[in-house]
Motif scaffolding. Structure first.
Motif, short mmCIF file in Angstrom:
data_model
loop_
_atom_site.label_atom_id
_atom_site.label_comp_id
_atom_site.label_asym_id
_atom_site.label_seq_id
_atom_site.Cartn_x
_atom_site.Cartn_y
_atom_site.Cartn_z
N ALA A 310 -0.05 7.18 15.92
CA ALA A 310 -1.12 6.19 15.91
C ALA A 310 -1.86 6.18 14.57
O ALA A 310 -2.18 5.13 14.01
N ALA A 311 -2.12 7.39 14.04
CA ALA A 311 -2.81 7.50 12.76
C ALA A 311 -1.99 6.90 11.63
O ALA A 311 -2.53 6.27 10.71
N THR A 312 -0.66 7.06 11.69
CA THR A 312 0.21 6.48 10.67
C THR A 312 0.14 4.96 10.67
O THR A 312 0.04 4.31 9.62
N LEU A 313 0.19 4.37 11.86
CA LEU A 313 0.14 2.92 11.98
C LEU A 313 -1.17 2.36 11.44
O LEU A 313 -1.18 1.41 10.63
N VAL A 314 -2.28 2.96 11.86
CA VAL A 314 -3.59 2.49 11.40
C VAL A 314 -3.73 2.73 9.90
O VAL A 314 -4.22 1.87 9.15
N GLY A 315 -3.31 3.89 9.44
CA GLY A 315 -3.44 4.23 8.03
C GLY A 315 -2.63 3.32 7.13
O GLY A 315 -3.09 2.95 6.04
N TRP A 316 -1.43 2.93 7.57
CA TRP A 316 -0.58 2.05 6.76
C TRP A 316 -1.28 0.72 6.50
O TRP A 316 -1.23 0.17 5.40
N ILE A 317 -1.98 0.23 7.52
CA ILE A 317 -2.67 -1.06 7.39
C ILE A 317 -3.91 -0.94 6.51
O ILE A 317 -4.19 -1.80 5.67
N LEU A 318 -4.66 0.15 6.67
CA LEU A 318 -5.95 0.28 6.01
C LEU A 318 -5.91 0.97 4.65
O LEU A 318 -6.94 1.06 3.98
N THR A 319 -4.74 1.47 4.25
CA THR A 319 -4.66 2.27 3.02
C THR A 319 -5.22 1.56 1.77
O THR A 319 -6.06 2.14 1.07
N PRO A 320 -4.82 0.33 1.43
CA PRO A 320 -5.36 -0.29 0.21
C PRO A 320 -6.88 -0.42 0.26
O PRO A 320 -7.56 -0.18 -0.75
N TRP A 321 -7.40 -0.80 1.41
CA TRP A 321 -8.86 -0.93 1.57
C TRP A 321 -9.54 0.43 1.40
O TRP A 321 -10.57 0.54 0.74
N GLY A 322 -8.97 1.47 2.00
CA GLY A 322 -9.58 2.79 1.93
C GLY A 322 -9.59 3.35 0.51
O GLY A 322 -10.59 3.93 0.08
N VAL A 323 -8.49 3.19 -0.20
CA VAL A 323 -8.42 3.68 -1.58
C VAL A 323 -9.44 2.94 -2.45
O VAL A 323 -10.15 3.56 -3.26
N ALA A 324 -9.53 1.63 -2.27
CA ALA A 324 -10.49 0.85 -3.06
C ALA A 324 -11.92 1.26 -2.74
O ALA A 324 -12.77 1.40 -3.63
N LEU A 325 -12.21 1.48 -1.45
CA LEU A 325 -13.56 1.86 -1.04
C LEU A 325 -13.97 3.19 -1.64
O LEU A 325 -15.11 3.36 -2.12
#
Length: 430
Positions: A310-325
């Motif tokens: 579950a964490a992989t699926l959510v992380g794959w989607i949110l990764t660009p946003w998280g890195v930018a933040l």
């Protein structure tokens, strides 16, 4: 409750680490300084962390059993443990300082001349940090044997000190803030944990160089076998740095940012259960209830595998946003965000396997099956080295992360097969 406490402490500690990474990205961006810092951090700390990792796995069950012995026997063992830890740490610190130019010539050939010079300067902090890491590791094992997990929170002390040093520095033109923040942070953490361990044990464990305690023969034998596997696995960090250093300028920095973001997820989700599980499983094993320990470990492992997916699926989607933040400000550009996000996504594939295997590792450790664990570790490293060689030239830094994910997939498969097929209580200590 132990896992919940560890998760809470890890959340606070990893939050401090994330803020530190934001400060480093703001001040340094993707630069030679971060290349030098990431390379020096990984290469200088790999052996101390390897020793601590091997000792913790075999030491915690011994310390759990030692709690039931008389005070004199406990004091003798703890004192001898402290003495050899400090002595070994001093030797390791001196060797790190003296051999660092050779390490740069061998593994740092791909670094720029400026990054190599910065790495030599950083070694002034990381060489003594080798001693402090060993002392910290032993103190943490003493606390975990009492199921006290404050050490998990104090893992963030070096990050907090680096954060303060970097932000209070004037114009950042060199690695001085990183160097002094690292050294002072490790020192504070080491002293603080030593004091807490003494309180938990009810004694300091005055250092002495002797091997008279009855725990040493079995402990040394088990640690030797475990260290073999840990050394194999510990080469994962250096081989990644070596591979990245030969991919071109700033590849180490990109890999470092992605790796540290990934470690936030790994730490909060998995290490909380892993750190709490070993003393619990060791205590159940010592009471002869191997069936219950095996059933508990398999159930936890399945839950962690699902949580990792579950964490992989959510992380794959949110990764660009998280890195930018977290990073995209100051010297860290939008282009840097794209590079780090791409690498991080391939690293996320390891989460289910890493989460799932962690509890199974604790199960085999509680059963003293160190020889089998060493064999699995060597197989893991072999696959990792081959995959780095094959994938990095094709995929760049992302290939290094994918190789790590494949390594953890193999690790989980091996541990799951062993746990499912082993007969509880039917094994012999190895």
């Amino acid at each position: 409750m132990g896992a919940a406490r560890v998760a809470f402490f890890l959340l606070l500690g990893k939050a401090a680490g994330a803020v530190k990474e934001m400060a480093v990205a703001y001040r340094y961006g993707v630069s030679n300084a971060v290349d030098a810092y990431q390379f020096t951090l990984t290469m200088a700390s790999w052996l101390p962390l390897t020793i601590v990792g091997a000792l913790s796995v075999v030491l915690i069950p011994v310390l759990v059993h030692t709690r039931y012995e008389d005070r004199a026997a406990r004091a003798r063992f703890l004192g001898e443990l402290q003495g050899w830890t400090i002595g070994g740490g001093v030797v390791l610190a001196v060797l790190t300082y003296l051999l660092w130019p050779f390490v740069l010539d061998w593994a740092g050939m791909g670094l720029t001349p400026e990054a190599r010079k910065m790495s030599l300067e950083l070694n002034l902090a990381f060489a003594p940090a080798a001693l402090l890491t060993l002392v910290t590791g032993i103190s943490a094992a003493r606390l975990r044997a009492h199921e006290r997990h404050i050490n998990t929170l104090l893992d963030s002390v070096p990050a907090v000190v680096i954060l303060v040093w970097v932000m209070l520095a004037g114009a950042v033109t060199d690695v001085g803030p990183l160097m002094w923040g690292t050294l002072v942070g490790y020192f504070i953490q080491s002293v603080w944990l030593l004091w807490l361990a003494a309180k938990a044990d009810g004694m300091w464990g005055r250092p002495r160089f002797a091997l008279s305690a009855h725990q040493w023969p079995d402990l040394v034998k088990a640690a030797g076998v475990m260290l073999l596997g840990q050394v194999a696995m510990s080469f994962v960090g250096p081989i990644d740095q070596y591979t990245a250093a030969n991919l071109g300028s700033n590849a180490n920095a990109t890999l470092g940012y992605a790796s540290r973001l990934l470690s936030l997820v790994l730490g909060i989700g998995a290490a909380s259960v892993g750190r709490a599980a070993l003393p619990v499983l060791a205590d159940i094993q010592s009471r002869g209830d191997a069936l219950r320990a095996r059933s508990m470990a398999l159930k936890w492992s399945a839950l962690m595998l699902a949580a990792g997916a579950a964490a992989t699926l959510v992380g794959w989607i949110l990764t660009p946003w998280g890195v930018a933040l977290l990073f995209e400000r100051g010297a860290f550009t939008a282009q840097d965000t794209q590079l780090v996000a791409q690498v991080l996504r391939w690293g996320l594939l390891q989460l289910p396997f890493y989460f799932g295997v962690l509890v199974l590792v604790q199960l085999l450790a509680s059963q003293n099956r160190y020889r089998l664990m060493a064999v699995i570790a060597i197989a893991n490293f072999g696959l990792k080295a081959v995959m780095n060689y094959l994938l990095a030239p094709v995929m760049g830094t992302a290939g290094i992360m994918l190789a790590t994910s494949l390594m953890y997939a193999l690790s989980y498969t091996c541990y799951a097969v062993v746990a499912l097929k082993s007969a509880p209580g039917g094994h012999t200590a190895s």
